[in-house]
Design a protein around this motif. Structure first.
Motif, PDB file in Angstrom:
ATOM      1  N   VAL A 188       0.846  -1.195   0.000  1.00 55.48           N
ATOM      2  CA  VAL A 188       0.000   0.000   0.000  1.00 55.48           C
ATOM      3  C   VAL A 188       0.883   1.247   0.000  1.00 55.48           C
ATOM      4  CG1 VAL A 188      -1.690   1.329   1.327  1.00 55.48           C
ATOM      5  CG2 VAL A 188      -1.962  -1.137   1.085  1.00 55.48           C
ATOM      6  N   ARG A 189       1.920   1.238   0.843  1.00 55.09           N
ATOM      7  CA  ARG A 189       2.846   2.372   0.873  1.00 55.09           C
ATOM      8  C   ARG A 189       3.558   2.526  -0.468  1.00 55.09           C
ATOM      9  NH1 ARG A 189       4.690  -0.249   5.676  1.00 55.09           N
ATOM     10  NH2 ARG A 189       3.612   0.511   7.537  1.00 55.09           N
ATOM     11  N   THR A 192       1.206   4.087  -3.063  1.00 55.32           N
ATOM     12  CA  THR A 192       1.004   5.498  -2.742  1.00 55.32           C
ATOM     13  C   THR A 192       2.237   6.321  -3.102  1.00 55.32           C
ATOM     14  OG1 THR A 192      -0.446   4.858  -0.920  1.00 55.32           O
ATOM     15  CG2 THR A 192       0.370   7.114  -0.919  1.00 55.32           C
ATOM     16  N   THR A 196       2.163   9.312  -6.026  1.00 55.50           N
ATOM     17  CA  THR A 196       2.274  10.691  -5.549  1.00 55.50           C
ATOM     18  C   THR A 196       3.626  11.314  -5.847  1.00 55.50           C
ATOM     19  OG1 THR A 196       2.926   9.848  -3.352  1.00 55.50           O
ATOM     20  CG2 THR A 196       0.599  10.362  -3.705  1.00 55.50           C
ATOM     21  N   CYS A 220      -0.044  -4.551  -5.237  1.00 58.39           N
ATOM     22  CA  CYS A 220       0.416  -3.190  -5.511  1.00 58.39           C
ATOM     23  C   CYS A 220      -0.104  -2.690  -6.855  1.00 58.39           C
ATOM     24  CB  CYS A 220       1.940  -3.149  -5.481  1.00 58.39           C
ATOM     25  SG  CYS A 220       2.650  -1.516  -5.785  1.00 58.39           S
ATOM     26  N   LEU A 223      -3.490  -1.215  -6.807  1.00 57.21           N
ATOM     27  CA  LEU A 223      -3.639   0.084  -6.154  1.00 57.21           C
ATOM     28  C   LEU A 223      -3.143   1.252  -6.990  1.00 57.21           C
ATOM     29  CD1 LEU A 223      -2.473  -0.847  -2.535  1.00 57.21           C
ATOM     30  CD2 LEU A 223      -4.789  -0.821  -3.457  1.00 57.21           C
ATOM     31  N   SER A 446       2.715  14.019  -8.453  1.00 60.12           N
ATOM     32  CA  SER A 446       2.389  14.901  -7.348  1.00 60.12           C
ATOM     33  C   SER A 446       1.545  16.079  -7.803  1.00 60.12           C
ATOM     34  CB  SER A 446       3.672  15.423  -6.706  1.00 60.12           C
ATOM     35  OG  SER A 446       4.456  16.119  -7.664  1.00 60.12           O
ATOM     36  N   GLN A 452      -3.986  11.117  -7.317  1.00 64.33           N
ATOM     37  CA  GLN A 452      -3.921  10.991  -5.874  1.00 64.33           C
ATOM     38  C   GLN A 452      -5.270  10.558  -5.301  1.00 64.33           C
ATOM     39  OE1 GLN A 452      -2.205  14.321  -3.876  1.00 64.33           O
ATOM     40  NE2 GLN A 452      -0.738  14.714  -5.506  1.00 64.33           N
ATOM     41  N   THR A 455      -5.950   6.914  -6.106  1.00 64.36           N
ATOM     42  CA  THR A 455      -5.156   6.025  -5.251  1.00 64.36           C
ATOM     43  C   THR A 455      -5.729   5.967  -3.845  1.00 64.36           C
ATOM     44  OG1 THR A 455      -3.190   6.554  -6.548  1.00 64.36           O
ATOM     45  CG2 THR A 455      -2.847   5.598  -4.370  1.00 64.36           C
ATOM     46  N   ARG A 456      -6.103   7.130  -3.298  1.00 72.83           N
ATOM     47  CA  ARG A 456      -6.672   7.144  -1.949  1.00 72.83           C
ATOM     48  C   ARG A 456      -7.955   6.338  -1.890  1.00 72.83           C
ATOM     49  NH1 ARG A 456      -4.938  12.690  -1.935  1.00 72.83           N
ATOM     50  NH2 ARG A 456      -6.989  13.306  -2.671  1.00 72.83           N
ATOM     51  N   VAL A 459      -7.054   2.640  -1.995  1.00 67.04           N
ATOM     52  CA  VAL A 459      -6.449   2.250  -0.729  1.00 67.04           C
ATOM     53  C   VAL A 459      -7.520   2.096   0.349  1.00 67.04           C
ATOM     54  CG1 VAL A 459      -4.937   3.036   1.120  1.00 67.04           C
ATOM     55  CG2 VAL A 459      -4.204   3.224  -1.237  1.00 67.04           C
TER      56      VAL A 459
END
Length: 487
Positions: A188-189, A192, A196, A220, A223, A446, A452, A455-456, A459
């Motif tokens: 997950v990290r 992200t 980003t 991964c 996500l 970014s 973003q 992805t959020r 997640v």
């Protein structure tokens, strides 16, 4: 989501794609890579020489759609698309040095959102591994490192490979923090961080034979969100970047490419060009296929094949475009670019002739002028290029890759000189500094709110399914750094 899969020859790129898209495991002799190859000689040699496209579909619950078909029949692309809430396209790139130009074309012309850099644990970091890493950095494509063949690598060799990768990522100009992915929280990290624009690079250790690490990699991938908001380009004039052409018996000439902007419908009238003389020819689209499925319309962001009426295949080459007549396209012989020389053994002067690759355009160009007398490794300059053989349809603000032998350089096009050679010589060329079409170049993740938020959202869905991992998934960025230091 588009993912380019790069790496040195024999690092297991095609095999890994076959395992991800088919759901089985390899037998150690290349049984899964056969499903990915395009040509017979690739099957015989075991080495990719072209760009192969494969898709992987996920439903709303994160389950892979590709694995649902009966064991005796592989699912068709139409079935996968119909049942998927998200489709990931893999581009299998060539790893051999002989096909480096094909790999560069895949990284530029296919406009991938992310890149996977594969490194064989038993082989270590090779020269082409560094080439592909430098290409991803130059094009600013977020990437993850996947260490393959961990089942056959001796522990000391595997440890040396990981240490060498960490050393390269710590070099000046790279400055990336490795994040070893050991569980679903780490994946997950990792997703992200990639979406980003973080300087954290995920490290996966997988085996296509034993299946080690495949589930974490698949988690991964589910996500990852697109980097480009293609909806902003749908209402612009149509433009298709051609990177392939075929002759299909009973159908005629078919061109394949990516929709950079607008919409194209069956029976639309478009302009094809430029040819060797800089002319654009009016053509009609007879039929359209996207992801091997016949469709009536395609829009910006989609890759598709277009059957053209009464067009010879010999009149088509990679780098040509299909554009709407209202764009009034003009050929480009000459352009300015801000470049940086990544490596050159001696010095670069005026009249130097490197190969320039911009999106799917690949042609030798001569340096007419530059704001310095000579250029050496690490130098930056504004350079004027002129194509040697034929004009192209170009955009300003697009990244280019410059190469010749061991010479490497990259830059951004800043100014176009539109018109014929005679107009250039007479000083009557039209100077353009803003994009002449509707192109949408991948932006920094970014800077992409849509990426973003997507992805959020993904997640959050994953966290609901795995309540026990929710607290760890929300850990601060310092946890990623700590894990990298531990590695």
């Amino acid at each position: 989501v588009r993912i380019a899969v790069a790496g040195n020859v024999d690092s297991g790129k095609s095999t890994l794609i076959g395992v991800l898209t088919r759901g089985g495991l390899d037998d150690g002799r290349g049984s899964m890579r056969v499903n990915v190859f395009n040509h017979r000689h690739e099957v015989e040699s075991g080495r990719t020489s072209s760009i192969s496209h494969q898709i992987m579909g996920f439903d709303m619950h994160g389950q892979v759609v590709n694995y649902r078909a009966a064991a005796l029949r592989a699912p068709s692309w139409g079935d996968i698309i119909d049942q998927s809430a998200k489709v990931v396209t893999f581009y299998d790139l060539a790893g051999h040095e002989r096909y480096l130009k094909t790999t560069v074309a895949g990284m530029t012309g296919q406009m991938p959102d992310y890149a996977f850099l594969l490194v064989g644990a038993n082989m270590g970091v090779q020269r082409m591994t560094k080439e592909h890493l430098g290409l991803a950095l130059a094009l600013k494509i977020p990437f993850a490192v996947i260490v393959t063949k961990v089942d056959i690598a001796p522990p000391n060799v595997r440890k040396e490979t990981l240490a060498e990768l960490r050393r390269i990522l710590n070099l000046r100009g790279v400055r990336r923090i490795p994040l070893p992915v050991r569980n679903h929280d780490d994946s997950v990290r990792a997703a992200t961080a990639m979406a980003t624009g973080s300087n954290v690079v995920p490290f996966f250790q997988v085996s296509s034979v034993s299946g080690d690490g495949i589930d974490l990699l698949r988690h991964c991938i589910n996500l990852l969100a697109p980097r480009v908001n293609w909806h902003a380009a749908i209402d612009r004039a149509a433009e298709v970047l051609i990177d392939e052409s075929y002759f299909v018996t009973g159908v005629g000439t078919v061109v394949g490419g990516t929709m950079l902007s607008g919409r194209v419908n069956n029976n639309d009238i478009l302009l094809l060009g430029p040819d060797g003389n800089g002319r654009f020819t009016q053509v009609q689209v007879k039929s359209i296929h996207a992801k091997r499925v016949p469709v009536k319309q395609v829009h910006a962001g989609q890759a598709a094949g277009f059957a053209l009426r009464k067009v010879r295949r010999s009149a088509i080459r990679r780098g040509m475009v299909l554009v709407a007549p209202e764009l009034a396209p003009q050929p480009c012989w000459q352009f300015d670019a801000e470049i940086v020389v990544l490596f050159h053994s001696t010095t670069i002067r005026r009249n130097y002739q490197p190969v320039v690759q911009v999106l799917s355009v690949r042609q030798t160009a001569r340096i007419l002028d530059m704001d310095k007398e000579v250029l050496r490794t690490g130098d930056k300059a504004v350079v004027t290029f002129r194509f040697m053989y034929r004009p192209e349809f170009m955009h300003s603000g697009v990244r280019l890759v410059m190469r010749e032998g061991t010479t490497r350089g990259m830059g951004v096009i800043t100014k176009l000189y539109l018109g014929s050679r005679q107009q250039l010589d007479d000083g009557d060329a039209t100077v353009v500094t803003s994009p002449i079409g509707g192109i949408v170049e991948p932006t920094s993740p970014s800077e992409s709110p849509s990426a973003q938020s997507a992805t959020r959202h993904t997640v959050q869905q994953q966290q609901q399914q795995q309540a026990a991992a929710a607290a760890a998934a929300a850990a601060p960025a310092a946890a990623a750094t700590a894990a990298a230091i531990e590695c």
